[in-house]
Design a protein around this motif. Structure first.
Motif, short mmCIF file in Angstrom:
data_model
loop_
_atom_site.label_atom_id
_atom_site.label_comp_id
_atom_site.label_asym_id
_atom_site.label_seq_id
_atom_site.Cartn_x
_atom_site.Cartn_y
_atom_site.Cartn_z
N ALA A 72 0.82 -1.21 0.00
CA ALA A 72 0.00 0.00 0.00
C ALA A 72 0.86 1.26 0.00
O ALA A 72 0.36 2.34 0.30
N GLY A 73 2.12 1.15 -0.37
CA GLY A 73 2.96 2.34 -0.51
C GLY A 73 3.19 3.09 0.79
O GLY A 73 3.36 2.48 1.85
N GLY A 74 3.21 4.41 0.70
CA GLY A 74 3.49 5.22 1.88
C GLY A 74 2.79 6.56 1.78
O GLY A 74 1.84 6.70 1.01
N PRO A 75 3.25 7.55 2.56
CA PRO A 75 2.54 8.83 2.61
C PRO A 75 2.71 9.69 1.34
O PRO A 75 1.98 10.66 1.18
N GLU A 76 3.70 9.35 0.50
CA GLU A 76 3.88 10.14 -0.72
C GLU A 76 2.66 9.99 -1.62
O GLU A 76 1.82 9.12 -1.42
N GLU A 77 2.60 10.81 -2.66
CA GLU A 77 1.48 10.77 -3.61
C GLU A 77 1.36 9.36 -4.18
O GLU A 77 2.34 8.75 -4.59
N THR A 78 0.12 8.83 -4.20
CA THR A 78 -0.12 7.45 -4.63
C THR A 78 0.41 7.21 -6.04
O THR A 78 0.15 8.00 -6.95
N ASN A 79 1.15 6.13 -6.16
CA ASN A 79 1.74 5.70 -7.43
C ASN A 79 2.74 6.70 -8.03
O ASN A 79 3.05 6.62 -9.21
N SER A 80 3.22 7.61 -7.22
CA SER A 80 4.26 8.53 -7.72
C SER A 80 5.59 7.79 -7.72
O SER A 80 5.75 6.75 -7.06
N GLU A 84 7.07 7.60 -4.19
CA GLU A 84 6.49 6.54 -3.37
C GLU A 84 7.10 5.19 -3.74
O GLU A 84 7.50 4.39 -2.89
N ARG A 85 7.22 4.96 -5.04
CA ARG A 85 7.75 3.69 -5.51
C ARG A 85 9.21 3.51 -5.07
O ARG A 85 9.62 2.43 -4.66
N GLU A 86 9.94 4.60 -5.16
CA GLU A 86 11.36 4.57 -4.78
C GLU A 86 11.53 4.18 -3.31
O GLU A 86 12.35 3.35 -2.96
N LEU A 87 10.70 4.78 -2.44
CA LEU A 87 10.86 4.57 -1.00
C LEU A 87 10.16 3.32 -0.49
O LEU A 87 10.68 2.64 0.39
N TYR A 88 8.98 3.04 -1.01
CA TYR A 88 8.16 1.98 -0.38
C TYR A 88 7.82 0.83 -1.33
O TYR A 88 7.24 -0.15 -0.89
N GLY A 89 8.13 0.95 -2.61
CA GLY A 89 7.77 -0.09 -3.56
C GLY A 89 6.41 0.14 -4.17
O GLY A 89 5.87 1.25 -4.09
N GLN A 90 5.85 -0.92 -4.76
CA GLN A 90 4.58 -0.79 -5.47
C GLN A 90 3.43 -0.44 -4.54
O GLN A 90 3.46 -0.79 -3.37
N ASN A 91 2.42 0.22 -5.11
CA ASN A 91 1.18 0.44 -4.38
C ASN A 91 0.07 -0.34 -5.11
O ASN A 91 -0.69 0.21 -5.88
N ARG A 92 0.04 -1.64 -4.85
CA ARG A 92 -0.91 -2.50 -5.55
C ARG A 92 -2.33 -2.34 -5.00
O ARG A 92 -3.30 -2.50 -5.72
N ILE A 93 -2.44 -2.00 -3.72
CA ILE A 93 -3.76 -1.80 -3.11
C ILE A 93 -4.51 -0.68 -3.83
O ILE A 93 -5.68 -0.80 -4.15
N ALA A 94 -3.77 0.42 -4.13
CA ALA A 94 -4.39 1.55 -4.81
C ALA A 94 -4.90 1.15 -6.20
O ALA A 94 -5.84 1.73 -6.72
N GLU A 95 -4.25 0.15 -6.79
CA GLU A 95 -4.66 -0.31 -8.13
C GLU A 95 -5.72 -1.40 -8.03
O GLU A 95 -6.13 -1.96 -9.05
N GLY A 96 -6.13 -1.75 -6.83
CA GLY A 96 -7.15 -2.78 -6.65
C GLY A 96 -6.61 -4.18 -6.78
O GLY A 96 -7.36 -5.14 -6.98
N LYS A 97 -5.28 -4.33 -6.64
CA LYS A 97 -4.68 -5.66 -6.77
C LYS A 97 -4.40 -6.26 -5.39
O LYS A 97 -4.22 -5.53 -4.41
N ALA A 153 -2.02 -20.63 0.82
CA ALA A 153 -1.84 -20.65 2.27
C ALA A 153 -1.89 -19.21 2.79
O ALA A 153 -2.48 -18.93 3.82
N LEU A 154 -1.26 -18.32 2.04
CA LEU A 154 -1.18 -16.92 2.47
C LEU A 154 -2.35 -16.14 1.89
O LEU A 154 -2.50 -16.03 0.67
N LEU A 155 -3.20 -15.65 2.78
CA LEU A 155 -4.37 -14.89 2.36
C LEU A 155 -4.27 -13.48 2.92
O LEU A 155 -3.69 -13.26 3.97
N VAL A 156 -4.87 -12.53 2.21
CA VAL A 156 -4.91 -11.17 2.72
C VAL A 156 -6.25 -10.56 2.33
O VAL A 156 -6.77 -10.83 1.26
N GLY A 157 -6.79 -9.79 3.25
CA GLY A 157 -8.05 -9.12 2.95
C GLY A 157 -8.77 -8.72 4.21
O GLY A 157 -8.19 -8.72 5.29
N ASP A 158 -10.05 -8.40 4.05
CA ASP A 158 -10.88 -8.02 5.20
C ASP A 158 -10.90 -9.16 6.21
O ASP A 158 -11.11 -10.32 5.85
#
Lengths: 201, 299
Positions: free
Chosen positions: A127-135, A138-151, A163-168
């Motif tokens: 889910a990235g970080g406080p920088e502008e989403t998908n900038s 953000e990518r440089e510091l925290y990596g991809q923001n897949r949550i913002a893309e709905g992935k 085995a590994l699940l993530v979600g609500d």
């Protein structure tokens, strides 16, 4: 997903086959430097018959995140959906979050001269970080923001045995209950680390 | 002096050699480290550290930062400073070696204490580059303090053991609660100075060791592991807790030390610069030592 959704990880230790693809996928997706592994597969009770199991650990995005409580510069923030993130521009690399963490999740790349610790790095649940989403910052510091893309986060998307699940957390516990019921044998103990992850709820 | 420098550099090389080994925190050791957490047989140091750091440490330091100077202000206004004649004879107290060692430690402390406070209240400074720079300065000032702490420990130790005078001194709190000038029972160093000496040297060494282990974080010193039986992460938690608790005591007495030398005993600070104490000051505040000097004909 409802607005009250709280995002959680769950690793089914009956399904984890210790293939390490979650860990590799994470490192590749976020272009992590060597020496930093946000996600790691560990085997507990190794060699003890009937007790040995593997599980995948990273930041578990705890409800009452201890890291957030001890940080002297308050660089952590918890999103409405429960994802625990931090600001690397504020972090001073003191290491207190590591001492508080039940999972050994915070990582400290040793990038400075004389072995000074750099800013802490940990799983962001993609889910990235406080920088502008998908900038690019953000990518440089925290990596991809897949949550913002709905992935789905990279590790869970990659997991071959699911085995590994993530979600609500509601959805995850429904799946967990179904799996336990369908096994229909043995004693199912709570998944490793859940008591910490869901503490004081 | 040179010997200590070599020792210090050698220990740096040793720690950097330890880096070359596997990570003590994130590789295979991670299992041992995280297993400790929350389990019945573990020491539960993680929750303890979290509880202390989240609720008490910053508040305790704030209390010392505000409370100790407030008490001193009250003391200064109500009882006031002790003024001794600076025109009389002088007693040579501190050798040039004493003074150099003390000054290096003093300068180190003047960096260590404010930078430490800035880190504790880092959130109020917004974190980031400024607080990070203070953290690096804190580490740098540790080096100069580490060089002088052992010479300082050795050069004064023979005068620092408990004496009957010290108990008498403590009973009257060094005479600082009365305005009258009366001879106070004390040798070359009084009970207050002795307390500060032990805390600054032994406590200072604890601060250096715990601070260094938090700085290097991922080191592997088999001796420490086998001696304590703690996992790496628990070792770091102990270090963090000790650093805060001992630091609190050191800072509180550091403030006392400054108040005594700069404000209460007028001009006392000159003795550590020039090496000479005022004879009248020695006569009243170090009366036993004064008698001994008289007897030995050294005055």
């Amino acid at each position: 997903m409802s607005e009250l959704a709280k995002m959680k990880f769950y690793c089914d230790d009956q399904r984890c086959i210790e293939c390490n693809s979650c860990s590799v996928a994470c490192a590749e997706a976020h272009e992590l430097p060597t020496g930093v592994s946000r996600r790691k597969v560990i085997t507990l009770n190794e060699g003890i018959f009937g007790k040995e199991f593997s599980t995948s650990v990273a930041c578990m995005h705890c409800t009452d995140a201890p890291c957030e409580q001890v940080c002297p510069v308050d660089c952590f923030y918890i999103r409405e959906d429960g994802i625990v993130l931090h600001d690397k521009e504020i972090c001073i690399g003191c290491g207190y979050c590591l001492y508080a963490c039940p999972f050994g999740a915070p990582q400290f790349p040793r990038d400075g001269a004389f072995g000074t610790k750099g800013a802490m790095d940990k799983c962001t649940m993609c889910a990235g970080g406080p920088e502008e989403t998908n900038s690019s910052a953000e990518r440089e510091l925290y990596g991809q923001n897949r949550i913002a893309e709905g992935k789905v986060p990279m590790c869970a998307a990659m997991c071959s045995t699911k085995a590994l699940l993530v979600g609500d957390e509601q959805e995850i516990s429904t799946i967990y209950r179904k799996r336990v019921a369908s096994r229909g044998k043995g004693v199912q103990s709570a998944p490793y680390g859940w008591s910490e992850e869901y503490s004081k709820q | 002096m040179k010997k200590y420098l070599f020792l210090f550099i050698a220990s740096l090389f040793l720690t950097s050699a330890a880096f070359a080994a596997d990570s003590q925190i994130w590789d295979a050791m991670r299992i041992q480290n995280i297993l400790e957490y929350g389990q019945d047989e573990s020491l539960k140091l993680g929750p303890l550290f979290t509880m202390l750091q989240a609720n008490y440490f910053a508040q305790a330091f704030l209390a010392v930062l505000v409370g100790v100077p407030a008490v001193f202000l009250l003391h200064y206004l109500v009882i006031g400073p002790k003024v001794f004649s600076h025109d009389g004879k002088k007693v040579y107290t501190f050798s040039i070696f004493n003074r150099i060692v003390h000054q290096i430690a003093a300068i180190s402390f003047m960096v260590l204490v404010p930078t430490g406070f800035i880190m504790i209240f880092g959130a109020n400074f917004g974190g980031g580059d400024f607080v990070r720079m203070m953290k690096d300065l804190h580490g740098l000032a540790t080096i100069s303090f580490a060089i002088v702490v052992i010479p300082m420990f050795l050069m004064w130790i023979k005068d620092m053991f408990l004496h009957l005078d010290d108990i008498k001194w403590l009973m009257i709190v060094g005479g600082y609660l009365s305005k009258t000038k009366r001879p106070v029972p004390a040798g070359k160093f009084n009970a207050g100075q002795k307390t500060w000496y032990w805390l600054a040297t032994l406590g200072g060494m604890i601060m250096i060791l715990t601070g260094a282990s938090m700085y290097f974080l991922d080191f592997n010193i088999a001796m420490i592991n086998s001696l304590t039986g703690l996992s790496q992460i628990d070792l770091l938690r102990v270090a963090a807790i000790l650093h805060a608790v001992v630091g609190l005591a050191v800072v509180a007495l550091f403030f006392v030390h400054i108040y005594m030398s700069v404000f209460v005993i007028k001009g006392a600070i000159h003795s550590i610069i020039t090496g000479y104490k005022e004879e009248e000051e020695v006569k009243y505040l170090h009366s036993s030592w004064y008698k001994k000097l008289k007897k030995d004909g050294k005055l």
